[in-house]
Scaffold this motif. Structure first.
Motif, PDB file in Angstrom:
ATOM      1  N   MET A   1       0.861  -1.165   0.000  1.00  0.00           N
ATOM      2  CA  MET A   1       0.000   0.000   0.000  1.00  0.00           C
ATOM      3  C   MET A   1       0.913   1.235   0.000  1.00  0.00           C
ATOM      4  O   MET A   1       1.838   1.318   0.802  1.00  0.00           O
ATOM      5  CB  MET A   1      -0.896  -0.028   1.238  1.00  0.00           C
ATOM      6  CG  MET A   1      -1.963   1.013   1.214  1.00  0.00           C
ATOM      7  SD  MET A   1      -3.107   1.012   2.634  1.00  0.00           S
ATOM      8  CE  MET A   1      -3.535  -0.675   2.846  1.00  0.00           C
ATOM      9  N   ASP A   2       0.617   2.176  -0.875  1.00  0.00           N
ATOM     10  CA  ASP A   2       1.473   3.364  -0.939  1.00  0.00           C
ATOM     11  C   ASP A   2       1.154   4.331   0.201  1.00  0.00           C
ATOM     12  O   ASP A   2       0.139   4.210   0.886  1.00  0.00           O
ATOM     13  CB  ASP A   2       1.384   4.041  -2.301  1.00  0.00           C
ATOM     14  CG  ASP A   2       0.024   4.662  -2.590  1.00  0.00           C
ATOM     15  OD1 ASP A   2      -0.769   4.854  -1.659  1.00  0.00           O
ATOM     16  OD2 ASP A   2      -0.249   4.968  -3.765  1.00  0.00           O
ATOM     17  N   GLU A   3       2.036   5.266   0.419  1.00  0.00           N
ATOM     18  CA  GLU A   3       1.926   6.192   1.557  1.00  0.00           C
ATOM     19  C   GLU A   3       0.691   7.081   1.457  1.00  0.00           C
ATOM     20  O   GLU A   3       0.058   7.377   2.480  1.00  0.00           O
ATOM     21  CB  GLU A   3       3.201   7.031   1.661  1.00  0.00           C
ATOM     22  CG  GLU A   3       3.439   7.615   3.019  1.00  0.00           C
ATOM     23  CD  GLU A   3       3.402   6.605   4.160  1.00  0.00           C
ATOM     24  OE1 GLU A   3       2.823   6.947   5.216  1.00  0.00           O
ATOM     25  OE2 GLU A   3       3.924   5.493   4.029  1.00  0.00           O
ATOM     26  N   ASP A   4       0.309   7.505   0.263  1.00  0.00           N
ATOM     27  CA  ASP A   4      -0.895   8.336   0.107  1.00  0.00           C
ATOM     28  C   ASP A   4      -2.146   7.580   0.541  1.00  0.00           C
ATOM     29  O   ASP A   4      -3.032   8.136   1.194  1.00  0.00           O
ATOM     30  CB  ASP A   4      -1.050   8.804  -1.345  1.00  0.00           C
ATOM     31  CG  ASP A   4      -0.066   9.889  -1.728  1.00  0.00           C
ATOM     32  OD1 ASP A   4       0.484  10.548  -0.815  1.00  0.00           O
ATOM     33  OD2 ASP A   4       0.156  10.084  -2.936  1.00  0.00           O
ATOM     34  N   THR A   5      -2.216   6.320   0.186  1.00  0.00           N
ATOM     35  CA  THR A   5      -3.373   5.503   0.572  1.00  0.00           C
ATOM     36  C   THR A   5      -3.405   5.310   2.086  1.00  0.00           C
ATOM     37  O   THR A   5      -4.466   5.416   2.703  1.00  0.00           O
ATOM     38  CB  THR A   5      -3.326   4.138  -0.137  1.00  0.00           C
ATOM     39  OG1 THR A   5      -3.283   4.360  -1.554  1.00  0.00           O
ATOM     40  CG2 THR A   5      -4.537   3.293   0.201  1.00  0.00           C
ATOM     41  N   LYS A   6      -2.266   5.040   2.692  1.00  0.00           N
ATOM     42  CA  LYS A   6      -2.201   4.903   4.151  1.00  0.00           C
ATOM     43  C   LYS A   6      -2.646   6.189   4.836  1.00  0.00           C
ATOM     44  O   LYS A   6      -3.378   6.156   5.830  1.00  0.00           O
ATOM     45  CB  LYS A   6      -0.787   4.549   4.585  1.00  0.00           C
ATOM     46  CG  LYS A   6      -0.377   3.141   4.242  1.00  0.00           C
ATOM     47  CD  LYS A   6       1.050   2.901   4.690  1.00  0.00           C
ATOM     48  CE  LYS A   6       1.540   1.539   4.274  1.00  0.00           C
ATOM     49  NZ  LYS A   6       2.948   1.323   4.655  1.00  0.00           N
ATOM     50  N   GLU A   7      -2.188   7.310   4.311  1.00  0.00           N
ATOM     51  CA  GLU A   7      -2.557   8.607   4.896  1.00  0.00           C
ATOM     52  C   GLU A   7      -4.061   8.851   4.778  1.00  0.00           C
ATOM     53  O   GLU A   7      -4.707   9.316   5.721  1.00  0.00           O
ATOM     54  CB  GLU A   7      -1.776   9.717   4.184  1.00  0.00           C
ATOM     55  CG  GLU A   7      -1.851  11.065   4.846  1.00  0.00           C
ATOM     56  CD  GLU A   7      -1.112  11.127   6.165  1.00  0.00           C
ATOM     57  OE1 GLU A   7      -1.392  12.065   6.926  1.00  0.00           O
ATOM     58  OE2 GLU A   7      -0.284  10.248   6.464  1.00  0.00           O
ATOM     59  N   LEU A   8      -4.619   8.519   3.638  1.00  0.00           N
ATOM     60  CA  LEU A   8      -6.058   8.675   3.433  1.00  0.00           C
ATOM     61  C   LEU A   8      -6.838   7.788   4.394  1.00  0.00           C
ATOM     62  O   LEU A   8      -7.827   8.229   4.992  1.00  0.00           O
ATOM     63  CB  LEU A   8      -6.431   8.352   1.986  1.00  0.00           C
ATOM     64  CG  LEU A   8      -7.915   8.416   1.647  1.00  0.00           C
ATOM     65  CD1 LEU A   8      -8.471   9.815   1.890  1.00  0.00           C
ATOM     66  CD2 LEU A   8      -8.143   7.990   0.204  1.00  0.00           C
ATOM     67  N   LEU A   9      -6.411   6.554   4.568  1.00  0.00           N
ATOM     68  CA  LEU A   9      -7.085   5.657   5.503  1.00  0.00           C
ATOM     69  C   LEU A   9      -6.997   6.163   6.933  1.00  0.00           C
ATOM     70  O   LEU A   9      -7.976   6.097   7.683  1.00  0.00           O
ATOM     71  CB  LEU A   9      -6.504   4.244   5.401  1.00  0.00           C
ATOM     72  CG  LEU A   9      -6.872   3.482   4.126  1.00  0.00           C
ATOM     73  CD1 LEU A   9      -6.117   2.168   4.062  1.00  0.00           C
ATOM     74  CD2 LEU A   9      -8.366   3.268   4.030  1.00  0.00           C
ATOM     75  N   ARG A  10      -5.843   6.683   7.336  1.00  0.00           N
ATOM     76  CA  ARG A  10      -5.718   7.276   8.685  1.00  0.00           C
ATOM     77  C   ARG A  10      -6.689   8.446   8.843  1.00  0.00           C
ATOM     78  O   ARG A  10      -7.346   8.583   9.875  1.00  0.00           O
ATOM     79  CB  ARG A  10      -4.293   7.735   8.935  1.00  0.00           C
ATOM     80  CG  ARG A  10      -3.367   6.629   9.378  1.00  0.00           C
ATOM     81  CD  ARG A  10      -2.039   7.164   9.902  1.00  0.00           C
ATOM     82  NE  ARG A  10      -1.219   7.721   8.841  1.00  0.00           N
ATOM     83  CZ  ARG A  10      -0.345   7.034   8.117  1.00  0.00           C
ATOM     84  NH1 ARG A  10      -0.173   5.751   8.343  1.00  0.00           N
ATOM     85  NH2 ARG A  10       0.359   7.620   7.182  1.00  0.00           N
ATOM     86  N   ASP A  11      -6.777   9.284   7.811  1.00  0.00           N
ATOM     87  CA  ASP A  11      -7.710  10.417   7.853  1.00  0.00           C
ATOM     88  C   ASP A  11      -9.149   9.941   8.000  1.00  0.00           C
ATOM     89  O   ASP A  11      -9.915  10.489   8.799  1.00  0.00           O
ATOM     90  CB  ASP A  11      -7.596  11.268   6.591  1.00  0.00           C
ATOM     91  CG  ASP A  11      -6.333  12.087   6.518  1.00  0.00           C
ATOM     92  OD1 ASP A  11      -5.659  12.265   7.560  1.00  0.00           O
ATOM     93  OD2 ASP A  11      -6.004  12.559   5.406  1.00  0.00           O
ATOM     94  N   LEU A  12      -9.524   8.927   7.240  1.00  0.00           N
ATOM     95  CA  LEU A  12     -10.899   8.431   7.277  1.00  0.00           C
ATOM     96  C   LEU A  12     -11.237   7.768   8.610  1.00  0.00           C
ATOM     97  O   LEU A  12     -12.330   7.979   9.153  1.00  0.00           O
ATOM     98  CB  LEU A  12     -11.146   7.457   6.123  1.00  0.00           C
ATOM     99  CG  LEU A  12     -11.157   8.084   4.733  1.00  0.00           C
ATOM    100  CD1 LEU A  12     -11.234   6.990   3.666  1.00  0.00           C
ATOM    101  CD2 LEU A  12     -12.299   9.071   4.584  1.00  0.00           C
ATOM    102  N   VAL A  13     -10.316   7.008   9.149  1.00  0.00           N
ATOM    103  CA  VAL A  13     -10.547   6.378  10.454  1.00  0.00           C
ATOM    104  C   VAL A  13     -10.662   7.455  11.529  1.00  0.00           C
ATOM    105  O   VAL A  13     -11.555   7.403  12.386  1.00  0.00           O
ATOM    106  CB  VAL A  13      -9.426   5.366  10.781  1.00  0.00           C
ATOM    107  CG1 VAL A  13      -9.516   4.909  12.221  1.00  0.00           C
ATOM    108  CG2 VAL A  13      -9.500   4.172   9.834  1.00  0.00           C
ATOM    109  N   TRP A  14      -9.780   8.444  11.488  1.00  0.00           N
ATOM    110  CA  TRP A  14      -9.834   9.541  12.468  1.00  0.00           C
ATOM    111  C   TRP A  14     -11.169  10.277  12.362  1.00  0.00           C
ATOM    112  O   TRP A  14     -11.827  10.536  13.365  1.00  0.00           O
ATOM    113  CB  TRP A  14      -8.673  10.511  12.253  1.00  0.00           C
ATOM    114  CG  TRP A  14      -8.687  11.640  13.231  1.00  0.00           C
ATOM    115  CD1 TRP A  14      -8.188  11.631  14.492  1.00  0.00           C
ATOM    116  CD2 TRP A  14      -9.259  12.937  13.031  1.00  0.00           C
ATOM    117  NE1 TRP A  14      -8.413  12.856  15.092  1.00  0.00           N
ATOM    118  CE2 TRP A  14      -9.071  13.663  14.222  1.00  0.00           C
ATOM    119  CE3 TRP A  14      -9.908  13.537  11.964  1.00  0.00           C
ATOM    120  CZ2 TRP A  14      -9.519  14.968  14.369  1.00  0.00           C
ATOM    121  CZ3 TRP A  14     -10.358  14.845  12.117  1.00  0.00           C
ATOM    122  CH2 TRP A  14     -10.153  15.544  13.315  1.00  0.00           C
TER     123      TRP A  14
END
Length: 75
Positions: A1-14
């Motif tokens: 998983m690329d870093e942008d996708t990880k960041e987006l998932l963290r944003d959505l979970v938050w």
């Protein structure tokens, strides 16, 4: 998983944790208005536990946001 996708998932979970904690507060406030008294103690205890879990998730995804400080002001 690329870093942008990880960041987006963290944003959505938050963001979902924020929504959950605010929804809990709305539920308590609505209950108090309709009952013309505080919600039952059992509900307040359960809501506090749910709120704490959502806050732990939010902190894990986005530590250092205003969410913890904001929730501590909720009554």
């Amino acid at each position: 998983m690329d870093e942008d996708t990880k960041e987006l998932l963290r944003d959505l979970v938050w963001l979902n944790a924020v929504i959950a904690t605010e929804l809990i507060q709305i539920t308590e406030n609505t209950s108090a208005i309709l009952r013309k008294e505080a919600p039952p103690e059992s509900c307040l205890v359960e809501h506090a536990a749910l709120r704490a879990t959502a806050l732990e998730i939010a902190d894990r995804c986005r530590p250092g946001t205003m969410l913890r400080q904001h929730l501590e002001k909720h009554q």
